[in-house]
Design a protein around this motif. Sequence first.
Motif, PDB file in Angstrom:
ATOM      1  N   UNK A  62       0.851  -1.184   0.000  1.00 56.84           N
ATOM      2  CA  UNK A  62       0.000   0.000   0.000  1.00 56.84           C
ATOM      3  C   UNK A  62       0.884   1.229   0.000  1.00 56.84           C
ATOM      4  N   UNK A  63       0.359   2.322  -0.454  1.00 54.04           N
ATOM      5  CA  UNK A  63       1.150   3.539  -0.593  1.00 54.04           C
ATOM      6  C   UNK A  63       1.600   4.067   0.764  1.00 54.04           C
ATOM      7  N   UNK A  64       2.808   4.616   0.782  1.00 54.45           N
ATOM      8  CA  UNK A  64       3.307   5.253   2.007  1.00 54.45           C
ATOM      9  C   UNK A  64       2.654   6.609   2.238  1.00 54.45           C
ATOM     10  N   UNK A  65       2.062   7.162   1.207  1.00 55.20           N
ATOM     11  CA  UNK A  65       1.405   8.464   1.321  1.00 55.20           C
ATOM     12  C   UNK A  65       0.076   8.315   2.043  1.00 55.20           C
ATOM     13  N   UNK A  66      -0.092   9.061   3.116  1.00 58.64           N
ATOM     14  CA  UNK A  66      -1.325   9.012   3.878  1.00 58.64           C
ATOM     15  C   UNK A  66      -2.299  10.066   3.348  1.00 58.64           C
TER      16      UNK A  66
ATOM     17  N   UNK B   7      -6.878  10.910   2.790  1.00 62.59           N
ATOM     18  CA  UNK B   7      -8.211  10.654   3.325  1.00 62.59           C
ATOM     19  C   UNK B   7      -8.978   9.623   2.510  1.00 62.59           C
ATOM     20  N   UNK B   8      -8.344   9.112   1.436  1.00 62.36           N
ATOM     21  CA  UNK B   8      -9.058   8.192   0.559  1.00 62.36           C
ATOM     22  C   UNK B   8      -8.935   6.743   0.999  1.00 62.36           C
ATOM     23  N   UNK B   9      -8.238   6.494   2.096  1.00 62.25           N
ATOM     24  CA  UNK B   9      -8.177   5.145   2.636  1.00 62.25           C
ATOM     25  C   UNK B   9      -6.961   4.364   2.219  1.00 62.25           C
ATOM     26  N   UNK B  10      -7.165   3.077   2.033  1.00 60.59           N
ATOM     27  CA  UNK B  10      -6.093   2.099   1.877  1.00 60.59           C
ATOM     28  C   UNK B  10      -6.122   1.548   0.451  1.00 60.59           C
ATOM     29  N   UNK B  11      -5.215   2.027  -0.407  1.00 57.61           N
ATOM     30  CA  UNK B  11      -5.108   1.498  -1.771  1.00 57.61           C
ATOM     31  C   UNK B  11      -4.257   0.233  -1.769  1.00 57.61           C
ATOM     32  N   UNK B  12      -4.478  -0.621  -2.762  1.00 56.85           N
ATOM     33  CA  UNK B  12      -3.734  -1.880  -2.880  1.00 56.85           C
ATOM     34  C   UNK B  12      -2.968  -1.879  -4.198  1.00 56.85           C
ATOM     35  N   UNK B  13      -1.669  -2.163  -4.111  1.00 55.05           N
ATOM     36  CA  UNK B  13      -0.813  -2.268  -5.291  1.00 55.05           C
ATOM     37  C   UNK B  13      -0.280  -3.698  -5.374  1.00 55.05           C
ATOM     38  N   UNK B  14      -0.338  -4.290  -6.564  1.00 55.95           N
ATOM     39  CA  UNK B  14       0.273  -5.595  -6.800  1.00 55.95           C
ATOM     40  C   UNK B  14       1.263  -5.431  -7.950  1.00 55.95           C
ATOM     41  N   UNK B  15       2.522  -5.718  -7.680  1.00 63.19           N
ATOM     42  CA  UNK B  15       3.543  -5.546  -8.713  1.00 63.19           C
ATOM     43  C   UNK B  15       3.446  -6.663  -9.744  1.00 63.19           C
ATOM     44  N   UNK B  16       3.750  -6.332 -10.977  1.00 58.35           N
ATOM     45  CA  UNK B  16       3.742  -7.335 -12.046  1.00 58.35           C
ATOM     46  C   UNK B  16       5.143  -7.541 -12.613  1.00 58.35           C
ATOM     47  N   UNK B  17       6.125  -6.874 -12.025  1.00 58.66           N
ATOM     48  CA  UNK B  17       7.528  -7.015 -12.443  1.00 58.66           C
ATOM     49  C   UNK B  17       8.403  -6.566 -11.274  1.00 58.66           C
ATOM     50  N   UNK B  18       9.694  -6.959 -11.257  1.00 60.36           N
ATOM     51  CA  UNK B  18      10.587  -6.480 -10.192  1.00 60.36           C
ATOM     52  C   UNK B  18      10.733  -4.962 -10.256  1.00 60.36           C
ATOM     53  N   UNK B  19      10.637  -4.322  -9.089  1.00 63.36           N
ATOM     54  CA  UNK B  19      10.746  -2.860  -9.035  1.00 63.36           C
ATOM     55  C   UNK B  19      11.830  -2.496  -8.024  1.00 63.36           C
ATOM     56  N   UNK B  20      13.026  -2.120  -8.487  1.00 59.31           N
ATOM     57  CA  UNK B  20      14.143  -1.853  -7.580  1.00 59.31           C
ATOM     58  C   UNK B  20      13.854  -0.780  -6.528  1.00 59.31           C
ATOM     59  N   UNK B  21      13.090   0.252  -6.881  1.00 58.71           N
ATOM     60  CA  UNK B  21      12.833   1.328  -5.921  1.00 58.71           C
ATOM     61  C   UNK B  21      11.472   1.176  -5.252  1.00 58.71           C
ATOM     62  N   UNK B  22      10.988  -0.070  -5.178  1.00 62.43           N
ATOM     63  CA  UNK B  22       9.659  -0.319  -4.621  1.00 62.43           C
ATOM     64  C   UNK B  22       9.545   0.163  -3.182  1.00 62.43           C
ATOM     65  N   UNK B  23      10.606  -0.063  -2.372  1.00 64.66           N
ATOM     66  CA  UNK B  23      10.543   0.286  -0.955  1.00 64.66           C
ATOM     67  C   UNK B  23      10.398   1.790  -0.737  1.00 64.66           C
ATOM     68  N   UNK B  24      10.738   2.593  -1.763  1.00 66.79           N
ATOM     69  CA  UNK B  24      10.597   4.043  -1.625  1.00 66.79           C
ATOM     70  C   UNK B  24       9.144   4.486  -1.804  1.00 66.79           C
ATOM     71  N   UNK B  25       8.322   3.604  -2.387  1.00 68.57           N
ATOM     72  CA  UNK B  25       6.967   3.988  -2.737  1.00 68.57           C
ATOM     73  C   UNK B  25       5.893   3.250  -1.947  1.00 68.57           C
ATOM     74  N   UNK B  26       6.175   1.989  -1.611  1.00 66.13           N
ATOM     75  CA  UNK B  26       5.144   1.162  -0.983  1.00 66.13           C
ATOM     76  C   UNK B  26       5.582   0.585   0.356  1.00 66.13           C
ATOM     77  N   UNK B  27       4.592   0.303   1.189  1.00 65.29           N
ATOM     78  CA  UNK B  27       4.788  -0.550   2.355  1.00 65.29           C
ATOM     79  C   UNK B  27       4.346  -1.939   1.921  1.00 65.29           C
ATOM     80  N   UNK B  28       5.296  -2.829   1.724  1.00 62.16           N
ATOM     81  CA  UNK B  28       4.983  -4.181   1.262  1.00 62.16           C
ATOM     82  C   UNK B  28       4.512  -5.004   2.462  1.00 62.16           C
ATOM     83  N   UNK B  29       3.317  -5.614   2.341  1.00 59.06           N
ATOM     84  CA  UNK B  29       2.791  -6.386   3.474  1.00 59.06           C
ATOM     85  C   UNK B  29       2.386  -7.811   3.089  1.00 59.06           C
ATOM     86  N   UNK B  30       2.762  -8.247   1.869  1.00 56.61           N
ATOM     87  CA  UNK B  30       2.441  -9.618   1.489  1.00 56.61           C
ATOM     88  C   UNK B  30       2.909  -9.932   0.084  1.00 56.61           C
ATOM     89  N   UNK B  31       2.619 -11.162  -0.342  1.00 50.65           N
ATOM     90  CA  UNK B  31       2.985 -11.582  -1.692  1.00 50.65           C
ATOM     91  C   UNK B  31       1.922 -12.541  -2.219  1.00 50.65           C
TER      92      UNK B  31
END
Length: 233
Positions: A166-170, A172-196
Amino acid sequence: MARIKPQALLIQSKRKKGPTRISITTIVFCSLIVSLIVLSLVATYRHWSHRSDEQKESALSTFEDTGAFEGAKKYDLPGHAVINTSKGYITVELFKEGSPETVDKFIDLCQKGHFKGMPFHHVIKNYVIQAGHSQELQAAEDWTSKVKIRSQLVTSPKHEAFMIGTSKTKDSNGFDVFITTAPIPDLHEKLIVFGRVVKGEDVVQEIEEVDTDQHYQPKSPVGIINVTLKHEI
């Protein structure tokens, strides 16, 4: 007056000086009293000793129950989520230890029905699919503007394809869900990864292949029907 013979006086003197004899009845009575006192002391000791043990056991039981409750709260949370989408089912393993706060929030929102009817409003091929109630374009455009040559960068497990976050940006729109479809080297800068994703990768890829407009929004509606939590799969 008759005189007492010396031998008689000696016998009489011995009788007066000799110890007084105690009757058997007195001895038995005293023995019974002593026995009763001893038994009373033993019973009192056993009572207080037993009560002390009960208090210790009670305190230990309370401690163990509290610990068990805390342990249950920490470890008995659902470990998986099955996301039912309009394209099929996606099974996700939740990182309960790696991202406990985010997983707790995700589970809470699942129980409240937050994800029911949530659309995939951005689909970026070879990157991510994004579901949420927000229709902001900034995240998708920002991500694609910073795409790097992945083959030249070292990746970690959190950068792999089919990770859910989910996005690190807080906002008022709630909790968005992102699922990666390829390796993303800078993923940790954008998302809080909580599963696979552990099952349903083909469903993720099918969503990824839908036709989109210039803003990466699907031309035909595709979204989440509901989410089911599971301890085991």
